[in-house]
Design a protein around this motif. Structure first.
Motif, short mmCIF file in Angstrom:
data_model
loop_
_atom_site.label_atom_id
_atom_site.label_comp_id
_atom_site.label_asym_id
_atom_site.label_seq_id
_atom_site.Cartn_x
_atom_site.Cartn_y
_atom_site.Cartn_z
N ASP A 83 0.85 -1.19 0.00
CA ASP A 83 0.00 0.00 0.00
C ASP A 83 0.89 1.25 0.00
O ASP A 83 1.62 1.50 0.96
N LYS A 84 0.86 2.03 -1.07
CA LYS A 84 1.74 3.18 -1.21
C LYS A 84 1.44 4.25 -0.16
O LYS A 84 2.35 4.90 0.35
N ALA A 85 0.17 4.44 0.16
CA ALA A 85 -0.19 5.44 1.17
C ALA A 85 0.36 5.05 2.54
O ALA A 85 0.87 5.89 3.29
N SER A 86 0.28 3.75 2.87
CA SER A 86 0.81 3.26 4.15
C SER A 86 2.32 3.42 4.21
O SER A 86 2.88 3.80 5.24
N VAL A 87 2.98 3.14 3.07
CA VAL A 87 4.44 3.30 3.03
C VAL A 87 4.83 4.76 3.21
O VAL A 87 5.79 5.08 3.92
N ARG A 88 4.12 5.67 2.58
CA ARG A 88 4.43 7.09 2.69
C ARG A 88 4.27 7.58 4.12
O ARG A 88 5.12 8.33 4.64
N LYS A 89 3.20 7.15 4.78
CA LYS A 89 2.99 7.56 6.17
C LYS A 89 4.07 6.98 7.08
O LYS A 89 4.58 7.68 7.96
N ALA A 90 4.43 5.70 6.86
CA ALA A 90 5.47 5.08 7.66
C ALA A 90 6.81 5.76 7.44
O ALA A 90 7.58 5.97 8.39
N ARG A 91 7.11 6.13 6.20
CA ARG A 91 8.37 6.81 5.90
C ARG A 91 8.44 8.16 6.60
O ARG A 91 9.47 8.50 7.21
N ASN A 92 7.36 8.92 6.55
CA ASN A 92 7.34 10.22 7.22
C ASN A 92 7.45 10.07 8.74
O ASN A 92 8.09 10.88 9.41
N THR A 93 6.82 9.02 9.27
CA THR A 93 6.89 8.78 10.71
C THR A 93 8.31 8.45 11.14
O THR A 93 8.80 8.94 12.17
N LEU A 94 9.01 7.62 10.36
CA LEU A 94 10.39 7.26 10.69
C LEU A 94 11.32 8.46 10.59
O LEU A 94 12.24 8.62 11.40
N LEU A 95 11.10 9.32 9.60
CA LEU A 95 11.89 10.55 9.51
C LEU A 95 11.63 11.44 10.72
O LEU A 95 12.55 12.08 11.25
N LEU A 96 10.38 11.47 11.17
CA LEU A 96 10.04 12.23 12.37
C LEU A 96 10.77 11.67 13.58
O LEU A 96 11.26 12.41 14.43
N HIS A 97 10.86 10.34 13.67
CA HIS A 97 11.58 9.71 14.78
C HIS A 97 13.05 10.11 14.78
O HIS A 97 13.65 10.32 15.83
N LEU A 98 13.65 10.20 13.59
CA LEU A 98 15.05 10.62 13.50
C LEU A 98 15.22 12.05 13.99
O LEU A 98 16.20 12.37 14.68
N VAL A 99 14.28 12.93 13.63
CA VAL A 99 14.35 14.32 14.09
C VAL A 99 14.22 14.38 15.61
O VAL A 99 14.97 15.10 16.30
N GLN A 100 13.28 13.62 16.16
CA GLN A 100 13.11 13.59 17.61
C GLN A 100 14.35 13.06 18.30
O GLN A 100 14.77 13.59 19.34
N LEU A 101 14.96 12.03 17.72
CA LEU A 101 16.18 11.48 18.31
C LEU A 101 17.30 12.51 18.31
O LEU A 101 18.06 12.63 19.28
N GLY A 102 17.40 13.28 17.22
CA GLY A 102 18.41 14.31 17.17
C GLY A 102 18.19 15.41 18.20
O GLY A 102 19.15 15.90 18.81
N LEU A 103 16.94 15.78 18.43
CA LEU A 103 16.64 16.80 19.44
C LEU A 103 16.94 16.30 20.84
O LEU A 103 17.45 17.04 21.69
N ILE A 104 16.63 15.03 21.10
CA ILE A 104 16.95 14.46 22.41
C ILE A 104 18.45 14.41 22.62
O ILE A 104 18.97 14.67 23.71
N LEU A 105 19.19 14.07 21.56
CA LEU A 105 20.65 14.04 21.65
C LEU A 105 21.21 15.43 21.92
O LEU A 105 22.17 15.58 22.68
N SER A 106 20.61 16.45 21.32
CA SER A 106 21.08 17.82 21.57
C SER A 106 20.89 18.22 23.02
O SER A 106 21.73 18.92 23.59
N SER A 107 19.80 17.76 23.65
CA SER A 107 19.61 18.05 25.07
C SER A 107 20.63 17.33 25.93
O SER A 107 21.07 17.84 26.97
#
Length: 311
Positions: free
Chosen positions: A228-252
């Motif tokens: 399902d392309k829509a499911s893949v797109r949402k999962a991809r965006n969610t994982l990118l969001l997780h990477l951003v959150q991880l980077g912010l936590i690392l900065s703290s």
């Protein structure tokens, strides 16, 4: 840098901040406290509303990804509350005893470690949902999700227990602290400092590898015609969001090192002001992104969250 030089540098930082506070006027101290306290109160309200929302309907309590989200936001909220408490104690120049400071800093450390580990579990859940959709319902159950959350807390608790063991044999000169309570103030021995650096580096490196691997797996699954392309797109965006959150936590986590570097460049009063401003963007901001982003992105959570936010 040797531990003796590092300890001397940290002592200079604490001295500069303490003396710098003496040069701050009462009006300026009140202004900085209000400017940092108001965003914290707003974000605590949003986080608390999000936690209440995730327990207000059965669908949130019986869906594994919402249960994992609740654990992530709970850890972020606890971390935000503890950080704000430590900030208020430092702003008011209230000195604690070593046991009191140890309990606060260890709980802050525990909740800070839970966030990246929970992000890894959430990334793996999205990977299974996209790459193994037929097995998702049998693998990602409520029971397995509960076991995963217990494992996250247990794994994070090991770090706290280890730090406590390393502090047991330190010869404290009285129980009363001479400086304000902080996490860096509880690093007394070279072994404790080295262990903290190695553990933090290993934790965030492992979390980054796990999230990136999940992202690569999702992108590989996107090439399949049956996916399902829509499911893949949402999962991809969610994982990118997780990477951003991880980077912010690392900065703290790297906040102390940043203050160390700036202390060699700017004057002591400037360091106090920079520390207050960076506290908002490095400590407070990362802890409020989860409810805002997930709450507004998710079509199921959004109407319920907005309803509760508007009272």
């Amino acid at each position: 840098m040797s531990y003796a030089n590092q300890s001397q540098a940290l002592s200079v930082i604490v001295f500069n901040i303490t003396v710098g506070q003496q040069y701050q006027g009462v009006l300026e101290r009140v202004l900085f406290s209000v400017l940092t306290g108001m965003p914290c109160c707003v974000f605590l309200f949003i986080n608390g509303t999000m936690l209440f929302t995730l327990r207000s309907k059965t669908v949130f309590c019986e869906t594994p990804r919402y249960i994992l989200l609740y654990n992530l936001i709970f850890a972020d909220t606890a971390q935000l509350a503890c950080s704000q408490l430590l900030f208020i104690l430092a702003a008011c120049r209230i000195l604690l005893t070593y046991p009191e400071c140890g309990i606060l800093t260890m709980f802050t450390k525990l909740t800070n470690d839970i966030s990246p580990v929970t992000l890894v579990v959430m990334s793996l859940e999205r990977y299974v949902a996209v790459c193994h959709p037929l097995r998702h319902a049998t693998m990602i159950t409520i029971r397995n999700t509960g076991v995963a959350i217990i494992a996250v807390w247990a794994f994070s608790s090991i770090n706290v227990v280890t730090r406590v063991i390393l502090l047991v044999h330190f010869p404290f000169e009285g129980l009363q602290m001479q400086d304000v309570c902080s996490d860096i103030g509880m690093l007394f021995e070279p072994l404790t400092s080295h262990y903290d650096k190695v553990y933090t580096s290993a934790l965030f490196l492992s979390a980054t590898v796990a999230i990136i691997s999940s992202y690569i797996g999702v992108m590989a699954a996107a090439r399949s015609a049956s996916t399902d392309k829509a499911s893949v797109r949402k999962a991809r965006n969610t994982l990118l969001l997780h990477l951003v959150q991880l980077g912010l936590i690392l900065s703290s986590t790297m906040h102390t090192n940043i203050v160390q570097l700036l202390s060699t460049i700017f004057q002591r009063l400037v360091i106090v002001r920079i520390k207050s401003v960076s506290y908002v963007f490095i400590y407070i901001l990362p802890r409020c992104l989860s409810p805002l982003i997930y709450g507004l992105r998710d079509q199921t959570i959004r109407p319920v969250l907005l309803y509760h936010l508007c009272c």
